[in-house]
Design a protein around this motif. Structure first.
Motif, mmCIF file in Angstrom:
data_model
loop_
_atom_site.group_PDB
_atom_site.id
_atom_site.type_symbol
_atom_site.label_atom_id
_atom_site.label_comp_id
_atom_site.label_asym_id
_atom_site.label_seq_id
_atom_site.Cartn_x
_atom_site.Cartn_y
_atom_site.Cartn_z
ATOM 1 N N GLY A 42 152.325 109.942 -67.795
ATOM 2 C CA GLY A 42 152.663 111.285 -67.338
ATOM 3 C C GLY A 42 151.451 112.028 -66.803
ATOM 4 N N ILE A 43 150.326 111.884 -67.488
ATOM 5 C CA ILE A 43 149.092 112.517 -67.022
ATOM 6 C C ILE A 43 148.731 111.990 -65.641
ATOM 7 N N SER B 67 144.673 113.268 -56.330
ATOM 8 C CA SER B 67 144.088 111.985 -55.942
ATOM 9 C C SER B 67 142.878 111.676 -56.817
ATOM 10 N N GLY B 68 142.730 110.400 -57.147
ATOM 11 C CA GLY B 68 141.635 109.985 -58.013
ATOM 12 C C GLY B 68 142.008 109.963 -59.476
ATOM 13 N N GLY B 69 143.249 110.250 -59.816
ATOM 14 C CA GLY B 69 143.679 110.277 -61.204
ATOM 15 C C GLY B 69 144.722 109.216 -61.491
ATOM 16 N N SER B 70 144.412 107.984 -61.131
ATOM 17 C CA SER B 70 145.376 106.901 -61.331
ATOM 18 C C SER B 70 145.547 106.591 -62.816
ATOM 19 N N TYR B 71 146.543 105.787 -63.104
ATOM 20 C CA TYR B 71 146.802 105.373 -64.489
ATOM 21 C C TYR B 71 145.592 104.646 -65.059
ATOM 22 N N ARG B 72 144.968 103.797 -64.263
ATOM 23 C CA ARG B 72 143.770 103.062 -64.714
ATOM 24 C C ARG B 72 142.612 104.027 -65.012
ATOM 25 N N THR B 73 142.477 105.066 -64.220
ATOM 26 C CA THR B 73 141.433 106.063 -64.453
ATOM 27 C C THR B 73 141.664 106.780 -65.774
ATOM 28 N N VAL B 74 142.905 107.127 -66.056
ATOM 29 C CA VAL B 74 143.244 107.788 -67.318
ATOM 30 C C VAL B 74 142.923 106.866 -68.494
ATOM 31 N N ILE B 75 143.270 105.591 -68.367
ATOM 32 C CA ILE B 75 142.961 104.625 -69.420
ATOM 33 C C ILE B 75 141.452 104.524 -69.620
ATOM 34 N N SER C 166 155.049 119.514 -68.862
ATOM 35 C CA SER C 166 155.905 120.018 -69.922
ATOM 36 C C SER C 166 156.523 118.812 -70.612
ATOM 37 N N GLY C 167 156.915 118.968 -71.846
ATOM 38 C CA GLY C 167 157.495 117.851 -72.581
ATOM 39 C C GLY C 167 156.422 116.941 -73.154
ATOM 40 N N ARG C 168 156.770 115.668 -73.278
ATOM 41 C CA ARG C 168 155.840 114.700 -73.858
ATOM 42 C C ARG C 168 154.650 114.467 -72.947
ATOM 43 N N VAL C 169 153.489 114.361 -73.551
ATOM 44 C CA VAL C 169 152.272 114.084 -72.795
ATOM 45 C C VAL C 169 151.872 112.640 -73.067
ATOM 46 N N THR C 170 151.988 111.811 -72.057
ATOM 47 C CA THR C 170 151.602 110.408 -72.155
ATOM 48 C C THR C 170 150.571 110.117 -71.071
ATOM 49 N N MET C 171 149.901 108.970 -71.187
ATOM 50 C CA MET C 171 148.915 108.603 -70.170
ATOM 51 C C MET C 171 149.585 108.418 -68.806
ATOM 52 N N GLN D 49 140.353 116.545 -64.340
ATOM 53 C CA GLN D 49 141.657 116.173 -63.807
ATOM 54 C C GLN D 49 142.697 116.065 -64.918
ATOM 55 N N ILE D 50 142.315 115.484 -66.050
ATOM 56 C CA ILE D 50 143.246 115.307 -67.155
ATOM 57 C C ILE D 50 143.642 116.647 -67.757
#
Length: 85
Positions: free
Chosen positions: A41-42, A48-56, A34-39, A25-26
């Motif tokens: 933004g990702i 679905s299933g790619g929440s901010y907490r999941t990325v962390i 495009s542009g800056r890649v941040t958590m 997913q990431i």
């Protein structure tokens, strides 16, 4: 877009299935951004299933990157007739 999960199947013996799903997913989100890649933004670009907490959680996961790179190289890039340094 090509199926990233199919390319990463060779890594399943080294990485847990949950981590593999998060990685897929990431990667998909990062390719679409495009542009800056941040958590944050990702997480906005994942399905679905790619929440901010999941990325962390993914970025806190310990992954044996040396082994992962070696397995991926052997499976998709290695040619026995070539010389590698």
């Amino acid at each position: 877009m090509f199926d990233i999960l199919a390319l990463l199947q060779c890594l399943l013996p080294e990485i847990k299935v949950t981590t593999m799903r998060q990685l897929s997913q990431i990667i998909t989100a990062m390719l679409a951004m495009s542009g800056r890649v941040t958590m944050l933004g990702i997480s906005r670009w994942t399905l679905s299933g790619g929440s901010y907490r999941t990325v962390i959680r993914f970025f806190r996961t310990v992954i044996p990157w040396t082994t992962v790179f070696w397995v991926f190289f052997r499976r998709h890039l290695f040619c026995p007739n070539d010389v590698y340094l």
